[in-house]
Design an enzyme around this catalytic site. Structure first.
Site, short mmCIF file in Angstrom:
data_model
loop_
_atom_site.label_atom_id
_atom_site.label_comp_id
_atom_site.label_asym_id
_atom_site.label_seq_id
_atom_site.Cartn_x
_atom_site.Cartn_y
_atom_site.Cartn_z
N ALA A 73 0.70 -1.29 -0.38
CA ALA A 73 0.05 -0.09 0.21
C ALA A 73 0.76 1.36 0.18
O ALA A 73 1.78 1.79 0.21
CB ALA A 73 -0.73 0.06 1.16
N GLN A 75 1.44 3.81 2.14
CA GLN A 75 1.88 3.92 3.08
C GLN A 75 2.82 3.24 4.12
O GLN A 75 2.63 2.34 5.02
CB GLN A 75 0.94 4.24 3.67
CG GLN A 75 1.08 6.39 3.98
CD GLN A 75 2.85 6.49 4.73
OE1 GLN A 75 3.80 5.88 5.02
NE2 GLN A 75 2.66 7.58 3.97
N SER A 76 2.64 1.76 3.18
CA SER A 76 3.81 0.24 3.55
C SER A 76 5.03 0.24 4.25
O SER A 76 6.10 0.86 3.66
CB SER A 76 3.76 -0.49 2.45
OG SER A 76 5.05 -1.51 1.58
N ASN A 77 5.15 -0.11 5.60
CA ASN A 77 6.49 -0.75 5.89
C ASN A 77 6.97 -1.15 5.51
O ASN A 77 7.98 -1.55 5.37
CB ASN A 77 5.53 -1.03 7.80
CG ASN A 77 5.13 -0.36 8.33
OD1 ASN A 77 5.59 1.10 8.46
ND2 ASN A 77 3.52 -0.34 9.00
N VAL A 79 7.46 -1.74 2.39
CA VAL A 79 8.48 -1.22 1.20
C VAL A 79 9.32 -0.23 1.71
O VAL A 79 10.60 -0.49 1.35
CB VAL A 79 7.51 -0.86 -0.17
CG1 VAL A 79 7.90 0.27 -0.81
CG2 VAL A 79 6.51 -1.15 -0.77
#
Length: 334
Positions: A73, A75-77, A79
């Site tokens: 997503a 706001q992916s942690n 990534v």
């Protein structure tokens, strides 16, 4: 289980802390609560994906990859952590970010994890919501390979049988800490989303015959689908590491009553949990995973489902950087 058979890189000093939350336990008047601080895995402000990346990047290096492709997503942690680890090993990282939440909020779209992705030099591509994002990542990886690049594709959350080794290993680490401290654990509680953390913990605990149940608090899917995803990955992981007999279906338990309106959409309980942990213990949760998982645990304690006399370990999956993407909401709860 002999995990040294699998390629691995070392990314953080282990073990992560196991701390008793005296103030929170007192405030709730229920179980004795401890926290396994996997927000302290160091890389790119830490988080649970770092454990998975030790094995995923280990395999990528063993295969000679120089370009990592992954997805998540906006706001992916995952990534953010993947982009940082890729740079640490001189690899390019391409990330497909899904507009999973329909919003024009500038904080969500540009700060927090997105800002750090850019600082790490991640090549960001956006996708509309609702796509099969793992399929999109595989497609992009194939395109890059056709152009001559050595690509390794990591699924969302790092959640496959290789990434799950991070939490097979964590289960071993946690039980060793508990044994050395003389701490009897009655239950582990954690967020469950892409399934790798939850499945890995179950396999690790089953492989040691620890007899400690894991309760996953869902952050996206309905219970039936979430449990099916976790069980499927747990079986694959158990076979991969050689756990005889696999994993019993009853070992996979998810409570998905605290998702709210959907993935990444704030809830009142999440806001209370984030504020409570910050003000009672000086610990930062994140708004998407650990915040909703803690909200669920708090509510289950208040309802007496998690009872006084139990000793619970909450696995903190990190992600506090994501708080900056929810500034407007959080201003209303502090």
């Amino acid at each position: 289980m002999h995990l040294a058979r699998f390629p691995r890189v070392r990314l953080f000093p282990a073990p992560t802390p196991l701390e008793r939350l005296d103030n929170l336990s007192r405030a709730l008047g229920g179980p004795e609560i401890w926290v396994k601080r996997d927000d302290c895995t160091v890389v790119a402000t830490g988080g649970n994906k770092v454990r998975k990346l030790e094995w995923l990047i280990g395999e990528a290096k063993a295969q000679g990859a120089s370009h990592i492709v992954t997805q998540g997503a906006v706001q992916s942690n995952h990534v953010r952590q993947t982009a940082a680890v890729a740079r640490k090993f001189g690899m390019t990282c391409t990330a497909l970010l899904e507009h999973r939440i329909d919003t024009n909020d500038r904080d969500y779209l540009g700060s927090g994890n997105v800002l750090l992705d850019k600082l790490f030099g991640c090549r960001i591509e956006y996708r509309q919501g609702g796509l099969d994002m793992n399929a999109e990542a595989e497609k992009r990886g194939a395109e890059l390979r056709a152009g001559g690049e050595a690509v390794y594709v990591i699924p969302g959350g790092g959640s496959n049988k290789v990434g799950a080794l991070g939490y097979v290993s964590c289960a071993q680490e946690l039980m060793q800490q508990a044994d050395e401290m003389g701490l009897r654990i009655d239950r582990i509680v954690t967020a469950t989303g892409s399934a790798g953390t939850h499945a890995g913990l179950i396999v690790g605990l089953e492989g040691m015959n620890a007899q400690v149940p894991v309760l996953g608090i869902g952050v996206r899917l309905a219970r039936e689908q979430q449990e099916a995803n976790v069980y499927r990955l747990a079986l694959a992981t158990a076979e991969y590491v050689g756990v005889k007999g696999g994993v019993p279906r009853e070992a996979v338990v998810a409570n998905c009553d605290y998702v709210g309106a959907g993935y990444g959409i704030p809830t009142e309980g999440m806001g209370e949990a984030v504020r409570m942990l910050a003000q009672e213990e000086g610990i930062l949760l994140d708004p998407v995973y650990s915040g909703k998982a803690m909200a669920g645990m708090i509510d289950l304690i208040r309802k007496g489902v998690l009872a006084k006399g139990e000793t619970i370990v909450f696995l903190h999956t990190g992600g506090a950087v994501g708080l900056f993407g929810y500034n407007t909401f959080l201003e209303g709860v502090v």
